[in-house]
Each structure stands twice: as C-alpha cells, then as structure tokens.
Design an enzyme around this catalytic site. Structure first.
Site, PDB file in Angstrom:
ATOM      1  N   ARG A   1       0.794  -1.184   0.000  1.00 28.70           N
ATOM      2  CA  ARG A   1       0.000   0.000   0.000  1.00 28.70           C
ATOM      3  C   ARG A   1       0.849   1.266   0.000  1.00 28.70           C
ATOM      4  NH1 ARG A   1      -3.737  -1.892   4.985  1.00 28.70           N
ATOM      5  NH2 ARG A   1      -2.437  -3.765   4.958  1.00 28.70           N
ATOM      6  N   GLY A   2       2.124   1.116   0.334  1.00 26.89           N
ATOM      7  CA  GLY A   2       2.976   2.274   0.615  1.00 26.89           C
ATOM      8  C   GLY A   2       3.153   3.281  -0.502  1.00 26.89           C
TER       9      GLY A   2
ATOM     10  N   GLU B   1       7.601   2.014  -6.300  1.00 30.14           N
ATOM     11  CA  GLU B   1       7.750   1.487  -4.936  1.00 30.14           C
ATOM     12  C   GLU B   1       7.989   2.641  -3.964  1.00 30.14           C
ATOM     13  OE1 GLU B   1       7.198  -0.433  -2.701  1.00 30.14           O
ATOM     14  OE2 GLU B   1       8.692  -2.001  -2.427  1.00 30.14           O
ATOM     15  N   ASP B   2       7.571   2.458  -2.725  1.00 26.19           N
ATOM     16  CA  ASP B   2       7.803   3.511  -1.744  1.00 26.19           C
ATOM     17  C   ASP B   2       9.264   3.532  -1.280  1.00 26.19           C
ATOM     18  OD1 ASP B   2       7.543   1.092  -0.366  1.00 26.19           O
ATOM     19  OD2 ASP B   2       6.141   1.839   1.133  1.00 26.19           O
TER      20      ASP B   2
ATOM     21  N   ASP C   1      14.531  -1.248   0.610  1.00 24.26           N
ATOM     22  CA  ASP C   1      15.224  -1.438   1.890  1.00 24.26           C
ATOM     23  C   ASP C   1      16.208  -2.605   1.715  1.00 24.26           C
ATOM     24  OD1 ASP C   1      15.550  -1.045   4.730  1.00 24.26           O
ATOM     25  OD2 ASP C   1      14.159  -2.655   5.114  1.00 24.26           O
TER      26      ASP C   1
ATOM     27  N   LYS D   1      17.270   2.959   0.898  1.00 17.75           N
ATOM     28  CA  LYS D   1      18.188   2.829   2.041  1.00 17.75           C
ATOM     29  C   LYS D   1      19.301   1.874   1.613  1.00 17.75           C
ATOM     30  CE  LYS D   1      14.481   2.480   5.420  1.00 17.75           C
ATOM     31  NZ  LYS D   1      14.054   1.744   6.626  1.00 17.75           N
TER      32      LYS D   1
ATOM     33  N   PHE E   1      13.886   4.197  10.413  1.00 18.16           N
ATOM     34  CA  PHE E   1      12.536   3.760  10.080  1.00 18.16           C
ATOM     35  C   PHE E   1      11.687   4.997   9.854  1.00 18.16           C
ATOM     36  CE2 PHE E   1       8.392   1.851  10.284  1.00 18.16           C
ATOM     37  CZ  PHE E   1       8.605   0.683   9.567  1.00 18.16           C
ATOM     38  N   VAL E   2      11.138   5.110   8.643  1.00 17.70           N
ATOM     39  CA  VAL E   2      10.413   6.335   8.278  1.00 17.70           C
ATOM     40  C   VAL E   2       8.925   6.075   8.072  1.00 17.70           C
ATOM     41  CG1 VAL E   2      12.442   7.452   7.267  1.00 17.70           C
ATOM     42  CG2 VAL E   2      10.958   6.033   5.819  1.00 17.70           C
TER      43      VAL E   2
ATOM     44  N   ASP F   1       3.861   3.548   6.269  1.00 14.58           N
ATOM     45  CA  ASP F   1       3.292   3.333   7.602  1.00 14.58           C
ATOM     46  C   ASP F   1       4.257   2.719   8.600  1.00 14.58           C
ATOM     47  OD1 ASP F   1       3.277   0.709   6.246  1.00 14.58           O
ATOM     48  OD2 ASP F   1       2.265   0.049   8.073  1.00 14.58           O
TER      49      ASP F   1
ATOM     50  N   ARG G   1       0.317   6.915   7.609  1.00 15.12           N
ATOM     51  CA  ARG G   1       0.376   7.003   6.141  1.00 15.12           C
ATOM     52  C   ARG G   1      -0.087   8.366   5.650  1.00 15.12           C
ATOM     53  NH1 ARG G   1       1.126   1.858   3.817  1.00 15.12           N
ATOM     54  NH2 ARG G   1       0.177   0.139   4.939  1.00 15.12           N
TER      55      ARG G   1
HETATM   56  P1  IMP Z   1      12.480  -4.650   1.211  1.00 15.86           P
HETATM   57  O1  IMP Z   1      11.915  -5.881   0.600  1.00 15.86           O
HETATM   58  O2  IMP Z   1      13.262  -4.945   2.453  1.00 15.86           O
HETATM   59  O3  IMP Z   1      13.264  -3.788   0.242  1.00 15.86           O
HETATM   60  O4  IMP Z   1      11.282  -3.854   1.767  1.00 15.86           O
HETATM   61  C1  IMP Z   1      10.581  -2.962   1.091  1.00 15.86           C
HETATM   62  C2  IMP Z   1       9.300  -2.642   1.846  1.00 15.86           C
HETATM   63  O5  IMP Z   1       9.478  -2.614   3.250  1.00 15.86           O
HETATM   64  C3  IMP Z   1       8.857  -1.264   1.478  1.00 15.86           C
HETATM   65  O6  IMP Z   1       7.995  -1.308   0.365  1.00 15.86           O
HETATM   66  C4  IMP Z   1       8.128  -0.818   2.712  1.00 15.86           C
HETATM   67  O7  IMP Z   1       6.764  -1.225   2.644  1.00 15.86           O
HETATM   68  C5  IMP Z   1       8.772  -1.552   3.842  1.00 15.86           C
HETATM   69  N1  IMP Z   1       9.724  -0.676   4.544  1.00 15.86           N
HETATM   70  C6  IMP Z   1      11.063  -0.641   4.424  1.00 15.86           C
HETATM   71  N2  IMP Z   1      11.600   0.316   5.177  1.00 15.86           N
HETATM   72  C7  IMP Z   1      10.568   0.939   5.773  1.00 15.86           C
HETATM   73  C8  IMP Z   1      10.470   2.064   6.662  1.00 15.86           C
HETATM   74  O8  IMP Z   1      11.457   2.715   7.059  1.00 15.86           O
HETATM   75  N3  IMP Z   1       9.214   2.407   7.063  1.00 15.86           N
HETATM   76  C9  IMP Z   1       8.100   1.738   6.659  1.00 15.86           C
HETATM   77  N4  IMP Z   1       8.136   0.700   5.813  1.00 15.86           N
HETATM   78  C10 IMP Z   1       9.368   0.297   5.378  1.00 15.86           C
HETATM   79 MG    MG Z   2       5.952  -1.597   0.512  1.00 17.33          MG
END
Ligand code: IMP
Ligand code: MG
Length: 180
Positions: free
Chosen positions: A45-46, A101-102, A105, A133, A154-155, A161, A167
């Site tokens: 949803r981000g 994508e939001d 990470d 990140k 963590f943002v 969210d 959000r």
């Molecule tokens: P990844 O698979 O670890 O790259 O995660 C990506 C997803 O994790 C993002 O689409 C976010 O939904 C969530 N996420 C990663 N970092 C944060 C954060 O700092 N705050 C909130 N959601 C996060």
């Molecule tokens: Mg996400």
C-alpha cells in the site's frame, strides 16, 4: 500489539518531495518519449500517495494498475519471504511498464516483483522508488530512478506506515522511540 511510545521527527518536507517528483517525471517522460502508453504499476500500500502525485506530473498516456506484495507484517523487521497478495488486473505483455515502490530497503520485494513481472514479457520495464536505504541492501537491485537516498532510519508518512499508522502525514518523518 501494544505500541512503544514514539514521536516523528520531520525528515523530508512535502515541498521538497513535490519538487523532486517534478524532476523525476521529466526524466521518465524522456525515457518513455516514444511510447504510446505507459502502464504505471503501484506496489500497495505504501506507494499510493507517491503514485498519485507522480502520474499527475506525467504529460503522457498513462494506465494505472496495482500489485500488493507483502514481506513485513506489522513490524519494523524485514522478512525475506515475499508473497503476492494481490496481482495486477491488466496484461503487461509487450507493454511499457513502470513499477512504483515507496522504499527499497533490503531489496527483496522489488527484486521479486521485477523478476515476476519480467516473466510476463513486457516490452520495457523500469522501476522508481521514492526512497532508498542502500546501507540495508541484502540483494543486488537498484531502482532505475530514486527520489531520495536515506540513512538506516525507520520512516513514515507520504503513504508509508508504521503498523498501519501515519500514512496520511504529508511529509516523510523518522520514527523515534521515547521512554516508556
Ligand atoms: P524490502 O523488501 O526490504 O526492500 O522492503 C521494502 C518494503 O518494506 C517497502 O515497500 C516498505 O513497505 C517496507 N519498509 C522498508 N523500510 C521501511 C520504513 O522505514 N518504514 C516503513 N516501511 C518500510
Ligand atoms: Mg511496501
């Protein structure tokens, strides 16, 4: 789940985000200049606020679709398993696609989604992430376009969210836990 008390420290203002999105939209238009239509795929949803602002800066034919992948649950911890909770409504075979994508990470989510969508034979598939990140990366992936690189914080806000909260903040802020 009971929440530890926290405050949100502003990190990226709504104005700064808006200015960056204008620039990104211009770059995207150049990259897809020859294409008749662009399918913009938001990862729920981000990305819902980001995609809404981004498509309104794109002066071209745009179709919007959504896909929901989950790897997090209601916590700040990443798990490595990526599940598709909701698939696209439309076909992307032979089409020009932009995945929105939001945050990138660990990179597992975007890597998994890109691999999945590529099996469907899009003509061109690029990616854009509002936030990156890089210090957290576990797999080798980088979005074609990134709004802002941020440190390992963590943002929340601007669609993003913490356990489904915050959000609706119009800016990006970092979560800071306060004493009990
Ligand atoms: P990844 O698979 O670890 O790259 O995660 C990506 C997803 O994790 C993002 O689409 C976010 O939904 C969530 N996420 C990663 N970092 C944060 C954060 O700092 N705050 C909130 N959601 C996060
Ligand atoms: Mg996400």
């Amino acid at each position: 789940m009971p929440h530890r008390p926290y405050v949100i420290d502003p990190m990226i203002s709504a104005k700064t985000i808006a200015a960056r999105i204008e620039d990104l939209a211009r770059e995207i238009q150049v990259e897809y200049a020859d294409c008749e239509k662009l399918v913009v795929v938001g990862l729920l949803r981000g990305s819902f606020v980001f995609i809404a602002d981004l498509v309104r800066e794109l002066d071209m034919n745009v179709e919007v679709d959504f896909l929901e992948a989950s790897s997090y649950g209601d916590s700040t911890q990443s798990s490595r398993e990526v599940r598709i909770l909701k698939d696209l409504r439309g076909e992307i075979s032979g089409r020009n696609v932009l995945v929105v994508e939001d945050i990138v990470d660990t990179g597992h989510t975007l890597k998994h989604v890109v691999a999945l969508l590529k099996t469907r034979g899009p003509k061109k598939l690029e990616t854009i992430a509002l936030l990156d990140k890089p210090s957290r990366r576990e797999v080798d992936i980088k979005a074609t376009w990134t709004g802002f690189e941020i440190p390992d914080e963590f943002v929340v806000g601007y669609g993003i969210d913490f356990a489904q909260r915050n959000r609706n903040l119009p800016y990006i802020g970092k979560v800071r836990f306060t004493g009990e």
